[in-house]
Motif scaffolding. Structure first.
Motif, PDB file in Angstrom:
ATOM      1  N   THR A 184      44.968  36.352  34.115  1.00  0.00           N
ATOM      2  CA  THR A 184      45.562  36.516  32.781  1.00  0.00           C
ATOM      3  C   THR A 184      44.465  36.738  31.752  1.00  0.00           C
ATOM      4  OG1 THR A 184      45.634  34.110  32.554  1.00  0.00           O
ATOM      5  CG2 THR A 184      47.668  35.221  33.262  1.00  0.00           C
ATOM      6  N   GLY A 185      43.356  36.020  31.878  1.00  0.00           N
ATOM      7  CA  GLY A 185      42.222  36.228  30.994  1.00  0.00           C
ATOM      8  C   GLY A 185      40.986  35.571  31.579  1.00  0.00           C
ATOM      9  N   THR A 186      39.970  36.365  31.885  1.00  0.00           N
ATOM     10  CA  THR A 186      38.755  35.835  32.510  1.00  0.00           C
ATOM     11  C   THR A 186      37.724  36.945  32.589  1.00  0.00           C
ATOM     12  OG1 THR A 186      37.917  34.666  34.456  1.00  0.00           O
ATOM     13  CG2 THR A 186      39.511  36.403  34.841  1.00  0.00           C
ATOM     14  N   SER A 187      36.537  36.656  33.140  1.00  0.00           N
ATOM     15  CA  SER A 187      35.530  37.695  33.373  1.00  0.00           C
ATOM     16  C   SER A 187      35.086  37.599  34.834  1.00  0.00           C
ATOM     17  CB  SER A 187      34.337  37.544  32.423  1.00  0.00           C
ATOM     18  OG  SER A 187      33.733  36.278  32.548  1.00  0.00           O
ATOM     19  N   PHE A 188      35.098  38.721  35.510  1.00  0.00           N
ATOM     20  CA  PHE A 188      34.817  38.726  36.943  1.00  0.00           C
ATOM     21  C   PHE A 188      34.382  40.121  37.378  1.00  0.00           C
ATOM     22  CE2 PHE A 188      39.108  40.053  36.299  1.00  0.00           C
ATOM     23  CZ  PHE A 188      39.402  40.979  37.286  1.00  0.00           C
ATOM     24  N   GLY A 189      33.773  40.190  38.551  1.00  0.00           N
ATOM     25  CA  GLY A 189      33.322  41.459  39.110  1.00  0.00           C
ATOM     26  C   GLY A 189      34.036  41.757  40.409  1.00  0.00           C
ATOM     27  N   VAL A 190      34.264  43.042  40.650  1.00  0.00           N
ATOM     28  CA  VAL A 190      34.844  43.504  41.909  1.00  0.00           C
ATOM     29  C   VAL A 190      34.008  44.675  42.407  1.00  0.00           C
ATOM     30  CG1 VAL A 190      36.884  44.389  43.095  1.00  0.00           C
ATOM     31  CG2 VAL A 190      37.159  42.845  41.146  1.00  0.00           C
ATOM     32  N   GLY A 191      33.616  44.615  43.670  1.00  0.00           N
ATOM     33  CA  GLY A 191      32.865  45.703  44.284  1.00  0.00           C
ATOM     34  C   GLY A 191      33.559  46.173  45.541  1.00  0.00           C
ATOM     35  N   LYS A 192      33.510  47.477  45.782  1.00  0.00           N
ATOM     36  CA  LYS A 192      34.178  48.052  46.944  1.00  0.00           C
ATOM     37  C   LYS A 192      33.206  48.955  47.686  1.00  0.00           C
ATOM     38  CE  LYS A 192      38.154  51.086  47.979  1.00  0.00           C
ATOM     39  NZ  LYS A 192      39.203  51.908  47.324  1.00  0.00           N
ATOM     40  N   THR A 193      32.996  48.666  48.973  1.00  0.00           N
ATOM     41  CA  THR A 193      32.190  49.530  49.826  1.00  0.00           C
ATOM     42  C   THR A 193      33.052  49.996  50.993  1.00  0.00           C
ATOM     43  OG1 THR A 193      31.356  47.823  51.343  1.00  0.00           O
ATOM     44  CG2 THR A 193      30.171  48.117  49.251  1.00  0.00           C
ATOM     45  N   ALA A 194      32.453  50.730  51.909  1.00  0.00           N
ATOM     46  CA  ALA A 194      33.200  51.212  53.069  1.00  0.00           C
ATOM     47  C   ALA A 194      33.673  50.070  53.950  1.00  0.00           C
ATOM     48  CB  ALA A 194      32.341  52.174  53.875  1.00  0.00           C
TER      49      ALA A 194
END
Length: 323
Positions: A184-194
């Protein structure tokens, strides 16, 4: 952009395949006949191909083709015996031609499906309609879909860091392959590799699901979850909150990341293509910090740690192999 039906997406991808094959096989009469037959089958085929052509024109010819990689004069001379040199150049030319497809297909796909993209070594900040902010790493792409009841972002490639404006009436979700991150409200990272999807939280909390099923308890500050895409693994660990999305400061901080995933990330900061000649290297787990302002040096340091070398065939083709 970004709002394609599944059928339209399939036609776009098929059109991309036709364009790339025609670019790499000029003068192939059989290919051209088959292409014209496909083109005449429906208006949707013609529209899809026209869209791909327009995007290709906007991007310009890729460096892999412009550099004339198929000519021996642009290939770095390596310390090999004269009897092997011709074969080496021929092999390099074959690899270079293949790299046209390796490099061009993902670039075209990103630009056709995405709302926001970044190029080689480019970082970008995007402010979304609700005031949420997304930082994109190099070679990354997202599609944005905001509705009355929810806010959805699809991470098509690369890495992104999200600072989400709180809205309890409209949950914010990030889709990366089969993985969905809901907040709903936050700070975060998302990474996508093969091979993996990586979720890490700097503040607040998030829920992570795969095909609708929760993968763990909610992640909070300093939590990191690595989900296998090619194998059913889920690993949860703790990291320093300031290490989340470290690429924003041009540093790549990795903890037990695979050699292949690190090479893929470094590749977003380099023109052309990286080829790992020995697939056993991709399975090695690495922990370290790499300088993204010097990606070639970082790649050489990474390779050296596994007793491998980096060969520069052209400025647009690097090959990593065992010594």
């Amino acid at each position: 952009m970004g709002a394609f039906t599944r059928e339209q997406g399939d036609e776009i991808e098929r059109a991309m395949e036709w364009l790339l094959r025609r670019e790499t096989e000029p003068g192939n009469a059989t290919l051209e006949r088959d292409f014209q037959r496909w083109l005449k089958q429906s208006d949707s085929h013609r529209k899809a191909y026209a869209s791909v052509q327009a995007t290709w024109a906007d991007l310009g010819k890729l460096p892999v083709q412009e550099s004339g990689m198929e000519t021996a004069g642009n290939v770095v001379r390596l310390p090999v015996r004269a009897s092997r040199r011709v074969r080496w150049f021929a092999a390099a030319a074959a690899v270079a031609a293949a790299c046209v497809l390796v490099v061009a297909f993902p670039v075209l796909h990103r630009h056709l499906m995405a709302d926001y993209t970044t190029g080689v070594a480019e970082l970008r900040e995007v402010v979304l309609p609700d005031g949420s902010v997304v930082d994109l790493d190099a070679g990354s792409a997202i599609a944005v879909d905001y509705g009355d009841r929810d806010r959805r972002i699809t991470l098509l490639s690369g890495q992104a860091f999200f600072q989400v404006t709180r809205d309890t009436q409209r949950p914010f979700s990030v889709l990366a392959g089969e993985v969905t991150v809901v907040v709903t409200g936050t700070s975060f990272g998302v990474g996508k590799t093969a091979t993996t999807v990586d979720v890490s939280v700097q503040s607040g909390s998030v829920e992570v699901l795969r095909n609708g099923e929760r993968l763990s308890d909610a992640l909070t500050m300093g939590d990191r979850l690595v989900i296998g895409r090619t194998h059913p693994s889920v690993e949860r660990e703790r990291i320093a909150p300031d290490a989340v999305a470290s690429w924003r400061s041009r540093r790549l901080v990795v903890v037990d990341s695979s050699f292949g995933d690190i090479v893929e990330t470094l590749g977003r900061h380099l023109p052309g293509a990286l080829v790992v000649a020995d697939r056993t290297l991709n399975r090695q787990a690495i922990t370290g910090v790499f300088d993204l302002t010097q990606p070639v040096d970082a790649l050489r340091t990474l390779a050296a740690s596994q007793k491998a070398t980096v060969t520069e065939v052209t400025p647009y083709l690097l090959i990593v192999s065992r010594r």
